[in-house]
Design an enzyme around this catalytic site. Structure first.
Site, short mmCIF file in Angstrom:
data_model
loop_
_atom_site.label_atom_id
_atom_site.label_comp_id
_atom_site.label_asym_id
_atom_site.label_seq_id
_atom_site.Cartn_x
_atom_site.Cartn_y
_atom_site.Cartn_z
N GLU A 238 -5.14 19.81 -1.20
CA GLU A 238 -5.47 18.43 -0.89
C GLU A 238 -6.96 18.25 -1.15
O GLU A 238 -7.79 18.85 -0.46
CB GLU A 238 -5.14 18.06 0.56
CG GLU A 238 -5.45 16.60 0.86
CD GLU A 238 -5.39 16.26 2.33
OE1 GLU A 238 -6.44 15.90 2.88
OE2 GLU A 238 -4.30 16.37 2.90
N CYS A 272 -11.40 12.79 4.50
CA CYS A 272 -10.74 12.76 3.19
C CYS A 272 -10.11 11.41 2.90
O CYS A 272 -10.12 10.93 1.76
CB CYS A 272 -9.68 13.85 3.11
SG CYS A 272 -10.33 15.52 3.26
#
Length: 471
Positions: A238, A272
């Site tokens: 990720e 994120c």
């Protein structure tokens, strides 16, 4: 590991400064090449016995490890605050979230089952999951305990062993987390390695690693995928995001501004899935921007234990360069946009208007408290611009139009589409990032599938042995 030591060896130690006042926050020895080799060898030696451990026993040990971490939650939170500037409440919340994730995987692991398959009459077919082996976990600094616990919990409970290197920006926090978990788990099931990018390269050079599991920058994720071509390791990553918000014409602009402010300024934009691009319908643009500016100024003026600094000067310089690029290209800083004087690495919550597609704040992940706004003529334009990006982590639409929400879910090429909430989601949710944002399921129950392989078994009865002659 020591906190605020008198001296440090620049050739062997990771030294982190406190982003609030610039003093030394922690010093952690960098692993040597022999220590890196030993870490992988220990994990490899433990892999067979751990894979053969009953899933229920693995789950019970992981739960015990989670409770051991819970007992030291404040200690971990304090380390996190000193190293990264994460405000105390958020730091403690991150540790608690990490403990909750470990408990969740402790429960899910023992019931992670194979599948019965429908085959021919008189035969049996089924699929059996197996651990992949040794997992190299590389985790970030922005929420170090919460993120690490996701990868570690899923890998360990499915029978893998783990070599874990956290970011060099939060080494003491991760070193302590690794130590706490290792105190409960069998030897070699989790082996911590402290170091920087060069240490990561040493780890990639080692034989015997079966999975690269990474949360962090796109550049590092690309490097892992490159190495995996030769090593054949499975990659789960990720990586960066450039998440968009589309504000429709039919929503309350002050409510929408509060949502965008939360997404852009929480943890000083160092998440994120932070809001990185804002597309607002022209009909509500003026009151929306006014409310967003007010939200930004409220956060900038908040106490330091509510609105913290950026992690270091390097990131602050990057954030400022993105803002400067936007202003030079015609954007207006409605509030913020200037690096403050004084100690520490604080940066004001910033709202930019008049943003255009070529600006860095619209094309790159800034990872700071910046809300760049572009006005659009209709929802279609906002949706099209939100989708036109090389990243594919998440996106949000704020709308009262069910049809618009359904279109967003169908058309946005991202792992997570959020409607009317920039954060949130059901426990155990999974997401699959796209493009420059990574590949594979990085959390949730699907991560158990990523960290296991499947063997399909077909069983038929053999004919009875004959001894000769006739009956």
């Amino acid at each position: 590991m020591t906190i605020a030591p008198a001296a440090a060896d620049a050739t062997t130690d990771l030294v982190v400064t406190d982003p609030v006042d610039g003093t030394v926050a922690s010093t952690v020895p960098r692993a040597s090449e022999p220590e890196v080799r030993d870490a992988v060898a220990r994990a490899r030696a433990a892999a067979g016995p751990w894979a053969r451990t009953a899933p229920a026993e693995r789950g019970a040990l992981l739960r015990a490890a989670a409770e051991h971490v819970r007992a030291h939650a404040q200690e971990l939170a304090d380390l996190n605050t000193r190293e990264t500037g994460k405000v105390p409440g958020d730091a403690l919340g991150g540790v608690e979230a990490g403990v909750g994730t470990l408990v969740q995987y402790a429960e899910l692991g023992p019931v992670h089952r194979g599948e019965a398959l429908r085959g021919q009459f008189g035969a049996a077919d089924w699929a059996v999951p197996h651990p992949r082996g040794v997992v190299l976990a590389l985790t970030p600094w922005n929420d170090p305990v919460a993120v690490a616990c996701g990868i570690l919990g899923a890998a360990i409970v499915t029978g893998n062993t783990v070599v874990h290197k956290g970011s060099e920006r939060s080494p003491a926090t991760i070193a302590r987390l690794n130590a706490l978990l290792a105190e409960v788990l069998p030897d070699g099931v989790l082996v911590g390695v402290d170091g920087d990018g060069s240490t990561g390269e040493l780890l990639l050079a080692q034989d015997g690693i079966d999975v690269y599991a990474h949360v962090g920058s796109t550049a590092t994720g690309d490097r892992l995928s490159e190495v995996a071509v030769a090593t054949r390791a499975h990659v789960v990553r990720e990586n960066g995001g450039n998440d968009a918000v589309v504000v429709d014409a039919d929503v309350d602009p002050e409510w929408a501004a509060a949502q965008v402010a939360l997404g852009a300024f929480a943890n000083t934009g160092q998440i994120c899935t932070s809001v990185e691009r804002v597309y607002v319908h022209r009909d509500v643009a003026e009151p929306f921007v006014a409310a967003l500016v007010a939200e930004a100024e409220r956060r900038t003026a908040a106490p330091a234990d509510t609105y913290g600094p950026l992690v270091d000067e390097r990131l602050r310089s990057t954030v400022q360069s993105h803002v400067d690029d936007a202003v030079q290209r015609g954007a207006t800083a409605r509030t913020g946009g200037v690096t403050p004087d004084g100690v520490g690495t604080f940066y004001p919550a910033t709202v930019l208007t008049g943003c255009t597609d070529e600006m860095l704040v619209m094309t790159e992940e800034t990872f700071g408290p910046i809300a760049p706004v572009r006005v659009v003529d209709d929802f279609d334009e906002g949706l099209r611009l939100a989708a036109a990006d090389r990243y594919g982590l998440a996106a949000t639409v704020l709308t009262n139009d069910t049809g618009h929400a359904l279109r967003a879910a169908a058309e946005l090429p991202v792992g997570t589409v959020k409607v009317n909430a920039v954060f949130g989601g059901a426990p155990g949710g999974s997401a699959q990032p796209r493009g420059a944002s990574g590949a594979g399921f990085g959390y949730g129950p699907h991560l158990l599938d990523e960290l296991t392989t499947t063997t399909v078994v077909h069983l038929e009865p053999a004919p009875a042995r004959t001894t000769g002659g006739t009956k």
